[in-house]
Design an enzyme around this catalytic site. Sequence first.
Site, mmCIF file in Angstrom:
data_model
loop_
_atom_site.group_PDB
_atom_site.id
_atom_site.type_symbol
_atom_site.label_atom_id
_atom_site.label_comp_id
_atom_site.label_asym_id
_atom_site.label_seq_id
_atom_site.Cartn_x
_atom_site.Cartn_y
_atom_site.Cartn_z
ATOM 1 N N ASP A 70 0.843 -1.196 0.000
ATOM 2 C CA ASP A 70 0.000 0.000 0.000
ATOM 3 C C ASP A 70 0.877 1.245 0.000
ATOM 4 O OD1 ASP A 70 0.721 -0.787 2.672
ATOM 5 O OD2 ASP A 70 -0.709 0.681 3.457
ATOM 6 N N GLU A 135 0.141 -0.909 5.931
ATOM 7 C CA GLU A 135 1.219 -0.286 6.700
ATOM 8 C C GLU A 135 1.074 1.223 6.742
ATOM 9 O OE1 GLU A 135 5.107 1.343 7.876
ATOM 10 O OE2 GLU A 135 3.980 1.724 6.030
ATOM 11 N N GLU A 164 11.878 -1.858 4.389
ATOM 12 C CA GLU A 164 11.616 -0.418 4.345
ATOM 13 C C GLU A 164 12.861 0.340 3.877
ATOM 14 O OE1 GLU A 164 9.051 1.475 4.843
ATOM 15 O OE2 GLU A 164 7.575 0.284 5.938
#
Length: 380
Positions: A70, A135, A164
């Site tokens: 997302d 997230e 990340e």
Amino acid sequence: MPLDPVTLSADLIRCPSVTPDAEGALELLEGVLSGAGFACTRVDRNGVPNLFARWGAKGVRSFGFNGHVDVVPVGERSDWAHDPFGGEISDGMLWGRGAADMKTGVAAFVAAAVDFVTETPPEDGAVILTLTGDEEGPGLDGTRALLDWMQAGGEAMSVCLVGEPTCPEVLGDMIKIGRRGSVTFVVEAEGVQGHVAYPQRARNPLHALIALLAPLTATPVDHGTAHFDPSTLQVTTIDCGNAASNVVPAKARAVFNIRFNDAHDGAGLVEWVKSLAAAESARSGVRLSVTATISGESFVTPPGPFVDLVAAAVEAETGVTPELSTSGGTSDARFVKDHCPVLEFGLVGKTMHKVDECVEVAQIEALKAIYGRILRSYFG
């Protein structure tokens, strides 16, 4: 043929998966992974799409990757020079929402995992991927849902790497070994309205808020710990909705956030602030009510074999010695840390959440190589 992480990144960007909608991104990844022999299961909860994928036997030593598909909203499309969902490659860059945060990270570890199990499958290990669409949103039904499902079903990761973006300047310059916790406070103050010329007939809620906030902002929360900088407290708003300069308002409201290190836990900070508010209420006669939301506790994965393995792989592929850091905001690692040791490593994050988000194409390929080396080292 090796799986191309750049093509996969571009394909993922073309899925307009503004949180919590996956818009085909998880279906795309499920097709790639199942084709490589991963057992895939959708773990959707409360409308949030999630995907669990495992190659290898259940219950054996396993290496996990975690990431999200997302993205945040694009804002005004007219501000973008490149289609935010076009997955365009030009000038050596891949452009689009999620290029930095973090569809490229997902593509890199998916490609590395597929090539690893295809070319050098471990005899006694498993590779697990946990992918979520929640997230960038509330974070209640994404990685949390995956971990709940895994616990109920006896699935487990031995260690986990979250993909990340972690590097401030160049690929390889930072690994996140932990994160600060975060707690947001809302303080409602209720006094007595009155005329400013007759303050003895009023009870000013703003004065009580100022009296509460002044020492909180003037005195450091702490002075840091072995792996963390000092905790920080930031007031984000003080409101009373009063348009008149000659009226003492009846009510006021303040909001502040504490990003805290491992010298504290969220509950302890909430108790501390509530005790200060109670003391100020008793002193001023203004009723102060405190509500708090703890979005994550601080944690650290201390230097040891797992940290050394990841750091060595990063340095071997990039020539850069990574800093071990706990800086920045929060990520889904705050949930994974309750399941297994967790680290974060990914691309340079300079453009994440910005207009014309982008990353260097060469960095995507390099990130896949780093993840592949990590897998070979772990199972070697």
